[in-house]
Design a protein around this motif. Structure first.
Motif, short mmCIF file in Angstrom:
data_model
loop_
_atom_site.label_atom_id
_atom_site.label_comp_id
_atom_site.label_asym_id
_atom_site.label_seq_id
_atom_site.Cartn_x
_atom_site.Cartn_y
_atom_site.Cartn_z
N LEU A 1 0.84 -1.21 0.00
CA LEU A 1 0.00 0.00 0.00
C LEU A 1 0.87 1.26 0.00
O LEU A 1 0.60 2.21 -0.73
N GLN A 2 1.91 1.23 0.82
CA GLN A 2 2.83 2.38 0.87
C GLN A 2 3.51 2.58 -0.48
O GLN A 2 3.66 3.72 -0.93
N GLN A 3 3.90 1.51 -1.13
CA GLN A 3 4.57 1.61 -2.44
C GLN A 3 3.60 2.16 -3.50
O GLN A 3 3.98 3.02 -4.30
N VAL A 4 2.37 1.66 -3.51
CA VAL A 4 1.38 2.16 -4.47
C VAL A 4 1.16 3.65 -4.22
O VAL A 4 1.09 4.45 -5.17
N GLY A 5 1.07 4.04 -2.96
CA GLY A 5 0.91 5.45 -2.62
C GLY A 5 2.06 6.30 -3.15
O GLY A 5 1.83 7.34 -3.76
N ARG A 6 3.28 5.84 -2.95
CA ARG A 6 4.43 6.59 -3.45
C ARG A 6 4.38 6.74 -4.97
O ARG A 6 4.65 7.81 -5.50
N ARG A 7 4.01 5.65 -5.66
CA ARG A 7 3.91 5.72 -7.12
C ARG A 7 2.84 6.72 -7.57
O ARG A 7 2.96 7.31 -8.63
N GLN A 8 1.80 6.87 -6.75
CA GLN A 8 0.72 7.78 -7.11
C GLN A 8 0.90 9.18 -6.51
O GLN A 8 0.02 10.02 -6.64
N GLY A 9 2.01 9.39 -5.84
CA GLY A 9 2.34 10.72 -5.36
C GLY A 9 1.91 11.08 -3.96
O GLY A 9 1.87 12.25 -3.60
N ALA B 1 -10.09 3.97 -3.15
CA ALA B 1 -9.41 3.29 -2.04
C ALA B 1 -9.50 1.78 -2.21
O ALA B 1 -8.50 1.07 -2.02
N ASP B 2 -10.68 1.26 -2.58
CA ASP B 2 -10.85 -0.18 -2.77
C ASP B 2 -9.88 -0.71 -3.82
O ASP B 2 -9.28 -1.78 -3.65
N LYS B 3 -9.72 0.04 -4.89
CA LYS B 3 -8.84 -0.38 -5.99
C LYS B 3 -7.39 -0.46 -5.51
O LYS B 3 -6.69 -1.43 -5.80
N ILE B 4 -6.95 0.53 -4.77
CA ILE B 4 -5.56 0.54 -4.28
C ILE B 4 -5.33 -0.59 -3.28
O ILE B 4 -4.31 -1.27 -3.33
N VAL B 5 -6.29 -0.81 -2.38
CA VAL B 5 -6.14 -1.89 -1.39
C VAL B 5 -6.12 -3.25 -2.10
O VAL B 5 -5.28 -4.10 -1.81
N ALA B 6 -7.02 -3.46 -3.06
CA ALA B 6 -7.07 -4.73 -3.78
C ALA B 6 -5.79 -4.95 -4.58
O ALA B 6 -5.25 -6.06 -4.61
#
Length: 93
Positions: free
Chosen positions: A20-28, A81-86
């Motif tokens: 989740l943290q990595q996806v967040g970083r990629r999305q800014g 949020a659901d998409k990022i968590v999944a």
């Protein structure tokens, strides 16, 4: 006061939380390296604030949008949020 109701996600292991943290970083945006905290994302120029609480034993994550523009609905934010968590390996409860 919360802008949206609290959403629960299951299956949030340490590796899912890191993903989740990595996806967040990629999305800014940056999710703190802590079991609870706050973070802000920017969607089409609009700031959206969240607070979260991760229960490492139960492997659940409580996520709440606590600040959003009036133009952006809670359903739209939850879908995002659901998409990022999944994508990270968790699932909505």
């Amino acid at each position: 006061m919360a802008a949206c109701s609290t959403w629960m996600y299951r299956g949030i292991t340490s590796s899912v939380f890191r993903a989740l943290q990595q996806v967040g970083r990629r999305q800014g945006f940056s999710i703190p390296n802590a079991a609870s905290g706050k973070f802000m994302i920017t969607v089409v120029g609009m700031n959206v604030g969240f607070q979260y609480a991760w229960d490492t034993n139960a492997q659940t994550l409580l996520l709440q949008c606590d600040n959003k523009p009036m133009l952006l609905g809670c359903g739209t934010i939850k879908s995002f949020a659901d998409k990022i968590v999944a994508e990270s390996g968790g699932r909505p409860a």
